[in-house]
Design a protein around this motif. Structure first.
Motif, PDB file in Angstrom:
ATOM      1  N   LEU A  33     -48.103  -2.825  15.744  1.00 26.05           N
ATOM      2  CA  LEU A  33     -49.145  -3.123  16.816  1.00 26.05           C
ATOM      3  C   LEU A  33     -47.780  -3.292  17.528  1.00 26.05           C
ATOM      4  CD1 LEU A  33     -48.745  -6.790  17.153  1.00 26.05           C
ATOM      5  CD2 LEU A  33     -49.536  -6.896  15.242  1.00 26.05           C
ATOM      6  N   LYS A  34     -48.280  -3.649  18.698  1.00 24.62           N
ATOM      7  CA  LYS A  34     -47.052  -3.341  20.537  1.00 24.62           C
ATOM      8  C   LYS A  34     -47.634  -4.839  20.921  1.00 24.62           C
ATOM      9  CE  LYS A  34     -47.254   0.606  23.034  1.00 24.62           C
ATOM     10  NZ  LYS A  34     -45.824   0.733  22.611  1.00 24.62           N
ATOM     11  N   LEU A  91     -43.730  -7.168  31.970  1.00 19.50           N
ATOM     12  CA  LEU A  91     -43.354  -7.343  30.650  1.00 19.50           C
ATOM     13  C   LEU A  91     -42.479  -6.357  30.554  1.00 19.50           C
ATOM     14  CD1 LEU A  91     -46.213  -9.386  29.224  1.00 19.50           C
ATOM     15  CD2 LEU A  91     -44.527 -10.310  30.377  1.00 19.50           C
ATOM     16  N   PHE A  92     -42.039  -6.082  29.448  1.00 19.71           N
ATOM     17  CA  PHE A  92     -40.876  -5.421  28.130  1.00 19.71           C
ATOM     18  C   PHE A  92     -42.541  -4.683  26.933  1.00 19.71           C
ATOM     19  CE2 PHE A  92     -38.069  -4.067  25.032  1.00 19.71           C
ATOM     20  CZ  PHE A  92     -37.728  -2.652  25.402  1.00 19.71           C
ATOM     21  N   THR A  93     -41.802  -4.087  26.797  1.00 23.66           N
ATOM     22  CA  THR A  93     -43.590  -3.524  25.212  1.00 23.66           C
ATOM     23  C   THR A  93     -42.517  -3.004  24.679  1.00 23.66           C
ATOM     24  OG1 THR A  93     -43.402  -0.693  25.914  1.00 23.66           O
ATOM     25  CG2 THR A  93     -45.177  -3.044  27.063  1.00 23.66           C
ATOM     26  N   LYS A  94     -43.509  -2.928  23.231  1.00 18.16           N
ATOM     27  CA  LYS A  94     -42.148  -3.121  21.710  1.00 18.16           C
ATOM     28  C   LYS A  94     -43.079  -2.692  20.586  1.00 18.16           C
ATOM     29  CE  LYS A  94     -38.066  -4.719  19.589  1.00 18.16           C
ATOM     30  NZ  LYS A  94     -36.991  -5.197  19.177  1.00 18.16           N
ATOM     31  N   ASP A  95     -42.992  -2.191  19.514  1.00 17.64           N
ATOM     32  CA  ASP A  95     -44.021  -1.516  18.469  1.00 17.64           C
ATOM     33  C   ASP A  95     -43.144  -1.902  17.603  1.00 17.64           C
ATOM     34  OD1 ASP A  95     -45.734  -0.247  20.070  1.00 17.64           O
ATOM     35  OD2 ASP A  95     -44.793   1.581  19.836  1.00 17.64           O
ATOM     36  N   VAL A  96     -43.832  -3.643  16.777  1.00 19.44           N
ATOM     37  CA  VAL A  96     -43.226  -3.672  15.184  1.00 19.44           C
ATOM     38  C   VAL A  96     -43.933  -3.589  14.437  1.00 19.44           C
ATOM     39  CG1 VAL A  96     -42.197  -6.002  17.067  1.00 19.44           C
ATOM     40  CG2 VAL A  96     -44.152  -6.304  16.163  1.00 19.44           C
TER      41      VAL A  96
END
Length: 406
Positions: A254-255, A223-228
């Motif tokens: 949150l990530k 899975l790709f991770t991202k902060d939003v």
């Protein structure tokens, strides 16, 4: 002298040749009794099928051999080889586990050849029950995904396997393991891999047991991770008498993780709907999050704190006061003030303004030191605490002072 030696040498050669001829005659014609050792004869186990029908098996089975000494006429035994002889141990009569010592039967020899001895004359076998169990399959992953990616969920098909074998060996099996390497992966990894059976100390058990399936199919999500940012989802606004001065979210971001094509379209995570119409003061609201499908939260957060700071609105209001009072009039005098409506305009918090009536506003003139006569006096207006006077009209009024009739 030389002739004598030559004659003796010739006699000696003739004697040796004669002896050889005589020995060959005796051997071929007389054929004496002799013995022979046959070494390394393979022992076969007979009755394995019957043993298996009783759910039994041999746990110490190996390539057994015996040595057999035979006796017979030289011509009868001279050409017999170990491969001509059959050595058998019979197990079809065994019906329970345990240690048994079984005799070795020798066959395949000519009738006129005698078996003198067999070494060993018996074979010791360990007999055990055959059992079958279900063993869970565990995934073991080596390596790390590409930077910015993490491992997601995985699946194993099948996730259990049936293992059959000797009870003493099967009971040692604690786990079935499938191993994959995901080093540098940025997408789902699917592999068909062999199963390893392990005991309680992680030692591999590779022999003596049978697996119904020797391979499993493993799927490991990457899975790709991202902060939003977390965005408050305001559905009902605050009461009209109040203003929201600020809304803060804790935590603010949150990530998340998911397939990259899914996360590319996600720029924020909304809270569950928030209703503010009941709030009249600073308030902290505990609220859940709306997680899009196919998105995983990496932080151990499923609820956030929303801090709402509010201010009560200011409202301008106008009231007409129909009574003007006089203060501080000298003793022995009375006053007359013609009916003069005073329009008072003021400002204040809505909750205070709404409760104000004409009786709550003091409109007056100061009669201190006035002598009888008509005086034009400035009007004063006094409001309850918390209200701000903006204006009032008129600003002056004619007041008549005269002696009291007493």
């Amino acid at each position: 002298m030389i002739d004598m030696l030559k004659n003796n040498l010739a006699l000696k050669v003739i004697s040796v040749l004669f002896a050889i001829i005589l020995w060959a005659y005796v051997v071929s014609e007389q054929n004496p009794i002799s013995t022979k050792m046959l070494r390394g004869i393979d022992v076969s186990i007979q009755g394995i099928t019957a043993l298996a029908a009783n759910n039994l098996t041999i746990i110490n089975e190996e390539d057994y051999t015996v040595d057999v000494r035979i006796s017979g006429r030289r011509n009868d035994i001279i050409n017999i080889k170990p491969s001509d002889v059959r050595a058998v141990v019979k197990v079809e009569h065994i019906n329970a586990k345990g240690t048994v010592s079984l005799p070795v039967s020798i066959s395949g020899l000519p009738e006129n050849v005698e078996i003198m001895n067999t070494e060993p004359s018996s074979i010791e076998l360990e007999i055990d029950n055959v059992v079958e169990v279900q063993v869970p399959v565990e995934l073991r992953v080596s390596g790390s995904p590409k930077r910015g990616y993490i491992m997601g969920q995985h699946s194993i098909e099948p996730d259990e396997i049936r293992v059959r074998g000797p009870e003493s060996l099967v009971t040692k099996i604690k786990l079935a393991v499938a191993e994959i390497n995901i080093d540098g992966s940025a997408d789902v990894v699917i592999r068909t891999v062999p199963i390893q059976l392990l005991d309680g100390e992680n030692n591999q058990i590779s022999e003596g047991v049978e697996m119904k399936k020797e391979f499993v199919t493993v799927r490991q999500d990457i899975l790709f991770t991202k902060d939003v940012n977390i965005t408050p989802n305001i559905k009902e606004s605050i009461n009209d008498d109040y203003l929201v001065s600020s809304i803060t979210v804790t935590p603010r971001t949150l990530k998340i993780a998911g397939r990259r094509n899914v996360l590319n379209d996600i720029t924020e995570i909304l809270t569950e709907p928030i209703n503010l119409d009941w709030i009249t003061q600073d308030t902290v609201i505990d609220v859940g999050l709306i997680i899009p499908s196919r998105v995983t939260l990496l932080d151990e957060i499923n609820r956030v704190k929303i801090t709402v700071k509010v201010e009560e609105k200011q409202q301008q209001h106008t009231i007409t006061v129909n009574t003007i009072n006089i203060n501080n009039i000298e003793e022995g005098y009375v006053s007359e003030i013609p009916p003069t409506p005073v329009v008072v305009t003021f400002n204040g918090l809505v909750s205070k303004v709404k409760g104000i009536t004409e009786d709550g506003i003091s409109v007056y003139v100061d009669g201190a030191g006035l002598e009888p006569g008509i005086h034009r006096l400035p009007i004063n207006a006094q409001l309850p605490e918390g209200l701000e006077l903006i204006d009032f009209n008129p600003k002056e009024v004619d007041v008549t002072i005269k002696p009291s009739e007493e």
